[in-house]
Design a protein around this motif. Structure first.
Motif, PDB file in Angstrom:
ATOM      1  N   UNK A  50       1.119  -0.912  -0.192  1.00  0.00           N
ATOM      2  CA  UNK A  50       0.001  -0.159  -0.106  1.00  0.00           C
ATOM      3  C   UNK A  50       0.982   1.408   0.268  1.00  0.00           C
ATOM      4  N   UNK A  51       0.925   2.432  -1.112  1.00  0.00           N
ATOM      5  CA  UNK A  51       1.442   3.136  -1.352  1.00  0.00           C
ATOM      6  C   UNK A  51       1.780   3.997  -0.360  1.00  0.00           C
ATOM      7  N   UNK A  52       0.864   4.552   0.012  1.00  0.00           N
ATOM      8  CA  UNK A  52      -0.134   5.843   0.524  1.00  0.00           C
ATOM      9  C   UNK A  52       0.135   4.565   2.146  1.00  0.00           C
ATOM     10  N   UNK A  53      -0.151   3.875   2.690  1.00  0.00           N
ATOM     11  CA  UNK A  53      -0.204   4.076   4.110  1.00  0.00           C
ATOM     12  C   UNK A  53       0.612   2.236   4.633  1.00  0.00           C
ATOM     13  N   UNK A  54       0.923   2.131   5.492  1.00  0.00           N
ATOM     14  CA  UNK A  54       1.965   1.548   5.908  1.00  0.00           C
ATOM     15  C   UNK A  54       1.375   0.094   6.039  1.00  0.00           C
ATOM     16  N   UNK A  57       0.246  -1.749   8.843  1.00  0.00           N
ATOM     17  CA  UNK A  57      -0.485  -1.474   9.962  1.00  0.00           C
ATOM     18  C   UNK A  57      -1.516  -1.395   9.140  1.00  0.00           C
ATOM     19  N   UNK A  58      -1.805  -1.765   7.779  1.00  0.00           N
ATOM     20  CA  UNK A  58      -3.029  -2.078   7.398  1.00  0.00           C
ATOM     21  C   UNK A  58      -3.070  -3.192   7.390  1.00  0.00           C
ATOM     22  N   UNK A 304      -4.884   4.889  -2.642  1.00  0.00           N
ATOM     23  CA  UNK A 304      -4.628   6.295  -2.250  1.00  0.00           C
ATOM     24  C   UNK A 304      -4.444   7.191  -3.372  1.00  0.00           C
ATOM     25  N   UNK A 307      -6.449  10.324  -4.674  1.00  0.00           N
ATOM     26  CA  UNK A 307      -6.744  11.225  -3.843  1.00  0.00           C
ATOM     27  C   UNK A 307      -8.292  11.945  -3.523  1.00  0.00           C
ATOM     28  N   UNK A 310     -10.994   8.395  -4.714  1.00  0.00           N
ATOM     29  CA  UNK A 310     -10.356   7.262  -4.264  1.00  0.00           C
ATOM     30  C   UNK A 310     -12.273   6.643  -3.388  1.00  0.00           C
TER      31      UNK A 310
END
Ligand SMILES: Nc1ncnc2c1ncn2[C@@H]1O[C@H](COP(=O)(O)OP(=O)(O)OP(=O)(O)O)[C@@H](O)[C@H]1O
Ligand SMILES: Nc1ncnc2c1ncn2[C@@H]1O[C@H](COP(=O)(O)OP(=O)(O)OP(=O)(O)O)[C@@H](O)[C@H]1O
Ligand SMILES: [Mg+2]
Ligand SMILES: [Mg+2]
Lengths: 354, 316, 258, 239, 351
Positions: A50-54, A57-58, A304, A307, A310
């Motif tokens: 997931x490039x926009x989030x960890x 964590x995801x 993500x 933007x 989405x």
């Protein structure tokens, strides 16, 4: 048409392969399957990253949490056919239990967990006992209202933080070498995965046994179920209570990871999303539900980069997918069994009864 | 708890509650109509309403009304109001019909479950909200004051305001017209037949698609009217306007007995008044909680709502 | 010899203006096949509904082995030993034939949700017993080869038979059959008659609603006739068959004894 | 009104329920389909009325191929079915159910009372129960209602699926008389029955179906005396 | 982390807040402030060390969504500073992560007083907390209306409840009633009836502009002429636009000033670029500029940028940003405004 056949064949083949497999092979398959999921946080695959989030964590939130809750809601909606639009309430109750007890008493996560589950179950029974007599969509609005009420009450009661919620929730104590900190979601993920596996195991047992049959009967024909001796209200309340327990457990764990909660997190959208996970994956089919939850939780994170549009894309995808696969991605399709043994007795009432 | 306020301002609260209730009632008709034929909660109905409000807004712009203008008077005012009303009704009706085609039709024809359709409608709802959020830059929009708001009379401390009178009366009239249409035309029967047994209904010559389209259309028209009245009274809108009103209107439909037109009307008015009373007595923060508890109470006593027919099930 | 298993005393059932049952007295003796016949709308199914707790009679008593069933919940009625089939087939269409039957067999299990999660010995035992009982009953009804098929996919006749199996699975003392032969051809009816007899011989008591007179005459020990909610006859088949009131209300022409 | 079915194939998913059946019903005839459970009789009727899609083959009604026509339009052409399972609108009163039979007819008002009287004449029970909701009728009453409702449409071709099912003996005799009577007034009838004895007595011609095929086609009276048919469908002990 | 060679010329400034979903309006206002600051900076400093685009982080204003994104932002090595998070809830979840990564943040709008404990050294706040604004608002009301009896209304949001509390404390004996009208309330009939019954001469609304506009309109349409006052959530041109005549005479307070008031010229420029200034645009513009100044001064890694903003000061449009040990902006005034002839008019600092 052709590819439809193909899809079902894959599924049926997989299931048949499983049924034909000797015990040792099943054990091996299960172990490697489970090991894969425990190792998932270390997987660094550009496809599923997931490039926009960890990613790690995801895996814990939203993916793992949605999967857990979808499994729980599936007991209510999928198994016993009760439309619950306020499922988030039980999640909130679990989370608030953790938050309140964690900040006000010396109890730690493991001690609070059973309390949170018990409270969620209790509120499930409290809500369910009077209202589960209602049919179909009347239940839907009642549960929807309940979900909103829990949130509104949390907002309006200053003693539990009002709209500011509760912060400073303690993390679980160290578990051997695993340290629970907000900086490392992995231990949380593993705990969550363990919960999930446990619940999958429980649900599968129930589904194959008496409660599963009772729920099947209730879902299909409540009147006849009663006349076949099923105490339908009892089993409906059980479905509610078990669903609540799962969400409650999720809530406790979630609060201990995110460290601070606010009531607005527990809004109607969460209930609806979890319901969407269940239906999208294939209502009533455990694996489908898990897959559906994974996809619906994961997709918004994966896209993500879009933007602004989405969520719009997400909504459209939901419509398109439901149109293409109305029964979900992995539909519950009862396979008919043919056991050669069943044909051995000569037919037309040859058997005897006591 | 402030029961004194309820006593002192009783008529004023009642009147204002009725005006709010009229809007709930018109929206809840859409829920009830669709439920009446498909046995489904149309989750996208709140967005049908939302689009109505924006269309009224656009129509007022086309009519040359500017936000800073003084309210219009005479025929010019009536004309402008009518154009806005019709624009809202048309836009909502078209949206409702499109929602049916996009979210419902294919699924229905494939014999999908109710829940699948529910999720599909939720998808449409999410998409519409987000689309309008993007179009409006997430900002609320104001509706110009076309008609001056004046007090017609004061009774027992209640100020009777012209716009609210119009809303209450018009909602009643529209409801009446709809009821006439449904009961006098064949469609009323068709709708009921389809809801009970689609297959047999076709055997009787009922064109199911047409009946369902008409149902959505009628619900859309009512939601559009509600949208116009909403914007006339409250004078603003935003992409999320449907959400809160939708929940209330849906609650109203259930309270009245979902699937029943009179129930929707009655439920709408009752809920509007109820919310106003509970806001006065317990504080606005608790109104949703109290209204809900009352709803549960009603359902426990009368499981199918105030006007609901008992749910029809084949007998054993 | 005739121990009364079920007894209806002055049962009246009104629906608004309709009096479906009017002061009906009726009983079923242990071990017999009793039949209930009468014109359409005479109140036969209503008797079943009153007995199984679907309706609460407007007045009158319904006693089953000495205890009143009025006011009992439906599942409780099944537990104390009354099971039924339905005039319009009501199977669990999405469940397999075996599951349908085992759902009935679950009535007497004690283990609940917790037991099945943790697989307590009792739950395992009961589970096994229920499955075995289910298979046994499927075999008895000639449905063993259908065990794994979904209820809705069974041929019509098998659906009717499966309903009987499911009802038997609850281990009833009294089995209520509502038009079990409807839609059957003559050959199937003969086979069904044999099955019902076998059920009786296995120790069950049967109360049967049927419109096929040859079937009724063939197997029933006693026939009660309802007309407009009133009992107009109650006797052995031969007598009932020749009762002029029965002929007028129900049979039309004097039925020839076969 | 001639109804002609040519080489019809119908599927339920992968299962082929009708495997190439041709049936002709001439104007003014009573034609009956007999056959064991699962032979495909109901499927035939459903396909003719448009509830099941045709896989291949043709349904020709009055010279027009209607095999692709939606069911509600076929109803408008004058095809009327009393379906298996009766299909009562459970929440509608008896009167409303009957009125549904006339859903698409013009000048319904004028015809309505006349036709209602006819139906009530045939089934006085329905008149007694005129405002009772359909769902609470007894099984036999529902059957009468289903047949009555089909008659309300003044059909040109009437499709009846086991009309005698669930009816009391007196009523059964009555029903078959009614069938003959309707036929005499010019309605073409396609009848599916388990009560083959009666059906064959009333029908002009008959088809015997076995697992999706026609195995025999003949004049009804001939079949009545056909030993194979007697053995299979009339029951050895039947008269 | 030390400056990364790969980031040379591509240092990124992040913005975190709600960019989609129902709360998006506020986030977009702020994002626009950051974007505008950046574009001004880049035109003024050709060849600067900064990536021309803002690193956008959409947390939907939801702590749950913020959870998984914060670590990713922290792991983006070229992100050296962050404006945001916009909301306190999301901040509480994100700040511990940024603290451990040493990522400096300046929030333009999260006003929960407890936030410094979560962010410690990396936390800075470009707005005054409610502790300052509330008392000032109370004083403003009293200065306009000596014998004011005040009715308090809030929208049940985190921000509004906090603000109302401080107003309440300062007004002490003057408060004659309270009501909560949760976000989404459209009909204020009951609240207005309560206000009338309480004989209040002023009402303080704590919440955001869109609902404030609906409220004040209904208040005026009911015939009430009492003073309407509100805080910075309402300080937006949109408020005046939405409420129009009903907004006349409304008293607003803010530790900042609207972009249009602060600099009509810049506001025009910004609008010309297709970005509309709104609530908190000024604060985020100032915050971004502070970071840009740090970069311009030669700081290219997180630690040095954090040190710069923690110790130096920056003259912003709203106020001079100078953070105390807690990361709170100090020495700033709370300004009062009044709506006159459809315009927001600055009354000056509230004493
Ligand atoms: N719930 C109900 N409400 C109103 N009337 C009812 C209800 N249930 C049954 N009735 C009426 O009571 C009468 C008896 O019905 P019942 O179903 O017992 O008849 P039956 O003898 O089983 O007839 P059949 O042979 O046609 O099945 C019928 O006239 C029916 O319409
Ligand atoms: N909905 C369905 N799905 C799958 N198969 C079906 C379905 N309905 C019928 N069938 C199958 O199609 C075949 C023909 O069924 P149909 O109901 O037409 O028989 P029938 O001659 O009317 O029998 P009956 O005398 O039992 O009414 C049967 O094998 C049946 O199992
Ligand atoms: Mg009956
Ligand atoms: Mg059939």
């Amino acid at each position: 048409m052709a590819d439809k056949k193909f899809r079902y064949n894959v599924r049926d083949h997989a299931a048949e392969y499983w049924e034909r497999s000797p015990k040792w092979r099943r054990v091996c398959l299960s172990i490697s399957f489970i090991a894969f999921f425990y190792a998932l946080p270390f997987l660094n695959n550009p496809l599923i990253n997931t490039p926009g989030s960890d990613f790690q964590s995801v895996l814990f939130y939203p993916v793992g949490m949605y999967v857990l809750m979808a499994i729980g809601l599936n007991i209510v909606v999928g198994k016993s056919g009760l439309l619950d639009l306020g499922y988030v309430a039980f999640f909130a109750i679990g989370a608030y239990t953790m938050a309140i007890l964690g900040t006000h008493t010396g109890l730690n996560f493991w001690e609070i967990l059973p309390i949170g589950i018990a409270l969620a179950m209790f509120s499930g029974a409290l809500l369910g006992t009077p209202t589960l007599r209602l049919r179909g969509d009347y239940l839907a609005i009642v549960t929807l209202g309940f979900g909103e009420i829990v949130r509104i009450v949390a907002v309006n009661i200053e003693a539990i933080g009002g709209p500011r919620g509760i912060a400073g929730i303690p993390t679980p104590p160290d578990f051997f070498n695993a340290k629970f900190t907000i900086l490392d979601p992995k231990p949380y993920y593993w705990v969550l995965l363990t919960f999930t596996l446990l619940i999958v195991w429980m649900v599968r047992r129930m589904a194959a046994r008496r409660p599963g049959r009772a729920w099947d009967a209730i879902r299909q024909d409540d009147d006849v179920a009663q006349l076949m001796g099923v105490n339908t209200l009892k089993y409906k309340v059980w479905a509610f209570v078990l669903g609540a327990a799962v969400a409650g457990a999720g809530g406790v764990l979630y609060a201990s990871q995110i460290l601070s909660i606010v009531p607005d997190q527990f809004n109607l959208n969460v209930s609806i999303l979890i319901l969407a996970c269940v239906v999208f994956g294939g209502i009533g089919n455990l694996w489908g539900v898990i897959l559906g939850a994974t996809l619906l939780a994961f997709t918004p994170e994966r896209i993500r980069f879009l933007s602004q549009p989405r969520i719009l894309v997400f909504g459209i995808a939901l419509v398109v997918m439901m149109n293409l696969r109305p029964d979900g991605i992995l539909p519950k399709k009862k396979r008919e069994h043919f056991d050669p043994n069943w044909h051995t007795v000569e037919e037309s009432g040859e058997g005897e009864i006591k | 708890m402030d029961f004194a306020l309820l006593r002192d301002a009783f008529w004023g609260l009642t009147f204002d509650g009725l005006a709010l209730g009229a809007i709930y009632a018109l929206i809840s008709l859409g829920y009830t109509l669709v439920y009446g034929v498909l046995r489904l909660i149309n989750f996208a109905h709140s967005e049908v309403f939302m689009i109505g409000t924006f269309s009224a807004l656009v129509a007022s712009g086309i009519m040359g009304v500017k936000v800073e203008d003084d309210p219009r008077t005479g025929w010019k005012m009536v004309l402008t109001l009518l154009v806005c009303l019709i624009a809202a009704m048309l836009a909502s009706a078209i949206t409702a019909v499109l929602v049916e085609i996009i979210a419902y039709r294919r699924l229905r024809q494939r014999g999908a479950t109710k829940l699948a359709t529910l999720i599909s409608a939720i998808g449409v709802s999410i998409s519409l909200v987000e689309a309008f959020r993007i179009i409006t830059h997430s900002l609320p929009r104001e509706f110009p004051r076309i008609m001056d708001k004046t007090f017609l009379l004061s009774y027992a401390g209640a100020d009777i305001r012209n716009d609210k009178v119009i809303v209450i009366v018009a909602a009643g009239l529209m409801m009446f017209a709809l009821e006439r249409f449904i009961s006098k035309s064949r469609y009323g029967k068709g709708i009921r037949a389809v809801s009970m047994d689609e297959n047999t209904a076709t055997l009787m010559g009922v064109n199911i698609n047409k009946v369902i389209t008409v149902t959505f259309l009628a619900g859309g028209l009512m939601a559009g009217a509600a949208a116009f009245f909403y914007i006339l009274v409250y004078e603003n809108t935003s992409f999320k306007v449907g959400f809160f009103l939708g929940i209330s209107a849906f609650t109203a439909a259930v309270l009245g007995g979902i699937g029943n037109l009179k129930g929707a009307l009655f439920g709408g008015f009752v809920l509007g008044v109820l919310e106003t009373y509970t806001s006065a007595v317990f504080g606005t923060a608790w109104k949703a909680v109290i209204s809900f508890l009352i709803l549960v109470l009603v359902l426990l006593i009368k499981p199918t709502g105030l006007f609901g027919e008992s749910i029809q099930q084949a007998r054993v | 010899m005739s121990e009364k298993l079920l007894e209806l005393k002055n049962v009246t059932m009104k629906f608004g203006g309709v009096t479906a049952l009017n002061e009906v007295n009726l009983h079923v003796n242990k071990g017999e096949i009793a039949a209930l016949i009468g014109p359409n709308g005479a109140g036969k199914t209503t008797v079943f509904n009153v007995v199984t707790g679907v309706y609460k009679p407007t007045s009158g008593e319904v006693n089953f082995v000495g205890q009143s069933v009025v006011g009992k919940k439906r599942y409780q009625v099944t537990k104390i030993g009354i099971a039924r089939t339905f005039q319009n087939i009501r199977l669990f269409g999405e469940s397999t034939a075996l599951e349908n039957v085992v759902t009935g067999a679950d009535v007497h299990s004690k283990s609940g949700v917790i037991g099945s999660i943790f697989g307590t010995p009792r739950s395992r035992r009961e589970e096994k017993a229920a499955l075995e009982r289910g298979m046994e009953l499927l075999a008895f009804m000639g449905l063993k080869h259908r065990a794994g098929q979904l209820g809705k996919n069974l041929p019509y006749g098998d659906q009717r038979r499966l309903e009987i199996a499911r009802a038997l699975a609850t281990n009833p003392q009294l089995l209520l059959l509502d038009e079990p032969a409807a839609g059957f051809n003559p050959a199937e009816k003969v086979a069904l008659a044999a099955t019902i007899r076998k059920i009786r011989d296995a120790g069950y008591t049967v109360l049967l609603i049927e419109h096929d007179m040859s079937l009724i005459m063939d197997i029933s020990d006693r026939v009660a006739v309802l007309d407009f909610g009133q009992k107009i006859a109650d006797d052995v088949p031969k007598v009932v068959q020749n009762d002029p009131r029965v002929i007028e209300a129900y049979l039309g022409a004097p039925a020839d004894a076969s | 009104m001639r109804l002609e079915i040519k080489d019809l194939h119908v599927h339920y998913g992968k299962i082929e329920a009708i495997k190439g059946i041709s049936v002709t019903v001439n104007e003014g005839e009573i034609v009956t389909l007999i056959g064991a459970n699962g032979a495909g009789k109901t499927t035939m009727l459903k396909t003719i009325s448009g509830l099941r899609p045709v896989s291949s083959g043709q349904i020709i009604f009055n010279g027009e191929d209607i095999s692709k026509m939606p069911a509600h339009k076929r109803a408008d052409l004058g095809l009327s079915q009393a379906p298996e399972g009766r299909g009562i609108f459970i929440g509608m009163s008896v009167l409303e159910n009957l009125e549904m039979g006339k859903y698409n007819r013009k000048n319904r008002k004028a015809e309505m009372n006349e036709d209602l009287e006819k139906v009530f004449h045939l089934f006085p029970r329905l008149k007694e129960r005129i405002s009772q909701v359909g769902g609470t009728l007894s099984g036999g009453e529902q059957q009468m209602l289903a047949i009555g409702r089909a008659l309300m449409a003044r059909p040109k071709v009437l499709l009846l699926d086991e009309p005698s099912m669930g009816l009391a003996p007196l009523m059964i005799a009555n029903i078959f008389n009614i069938i003959t009577e309707i036929n005499k007034t010019g309605t073409t009838i396609l009848l599916v029955e388990q009560n083959a004895q009666q059906a064959l007595q009333r029908a002009h011609r008959a088809y015997v179906l076995e697992v999706g095929h026609v195995v025999k086609e003949a004049k009804a009276s001939d079949l009545l005396n056909d030993p194979a048919v007697r053995a299979a469908y009339l029951g050895t002990g039947a008269h | 982390p030390a400056a990364n060679a790969a980031c040379s010329g591509k240092l990124k400034i992040a913005y975190q807040g709600p960019l989609t979903g129902p709360e998006a309006a506020l986030g977009i206002n702020e994002l626009n402030g950051v974007k505008f600051a950046l574009s001004k900076f880049l035109t003024a400093n050709k060849g600067a060390n900064v990536d021309p685009t803002v690193y956008e982080v959409d947390d939907q204003g939801d702590p749950a969504v913020a959870g998984p994104i914060a670590p990713k932002v922290a792991a983006e090595e070229c992100v050296v500073a962050l404006v945001g998070p916009a909301y306190s809830g999301a901040s509480k979840v994100s700040l511990p992560v940024y603290l451990s990564a040493g990522l400096s943040i300046i929030t333009p709008s999260a006003t929960n007083p407890t936030l410094p404990t979560f962010g410690k050294s990396i936390f800075h706040r470009a707005v005054l907390t409610d502790d300052y604004q509330g008392p000032a608002a109370a004083r403003l009301i009293v200065s306009k209306n000596k014998n004011a009896k005040v009715f308090l209304v809030n929208d049940a949001s985190d921000y509004a409840v906090g603000l109302q509390k401080t107003v309440d404390i300062t007004l002490a004996g003057r408060v004659v009633g309270k009501d909560v009208t949760p976000t989404g309330t459209t009909d204020f009939t009951a609240t207005i009836a309560k206000i009338k019954k309480s004989k209040a001469t002023a009402v303080f609304y704590s919440g955001y502009f869109s609902q404030a506009a609906v409220f004040v309109k209904q208040l005026r349409d009911s015939g009430s002429k009492i003073t309407f006052a509100s805080g910075d959530g309402t300080l937006d041109d949109q408020f005046v636009k939405l409420a129009r005549k009903s907004a006349e005479g409304a008293l607003l307070t803010a530790p900042a000033i609207p972009f249009e008031t602060a600099s009509p010229k810049l506001a025009k420029e910004m609008t010309a670029m297709g970005m509309k200034p709104g609530v908190y645009t000024t604060e985020s513009y100032d915050a971004a500029n502070f970071f840009l100044e740090a970069i311009k001064a030669g700081n290219t890694d997180r630690a040095s940028i954090n040190k710069y903003v923690s110790t130096k000061s920056s003259k912003g449009l709203s106020k001079t940003l100078k953070f105390d040990a807690e990361g709170e902006v100090s020495g700033a005034d709370v300004n009062g405004f009044i709506v006159k002839n459809g315009k927001l008019v600055l009354l000056g600092a509230i004493k």
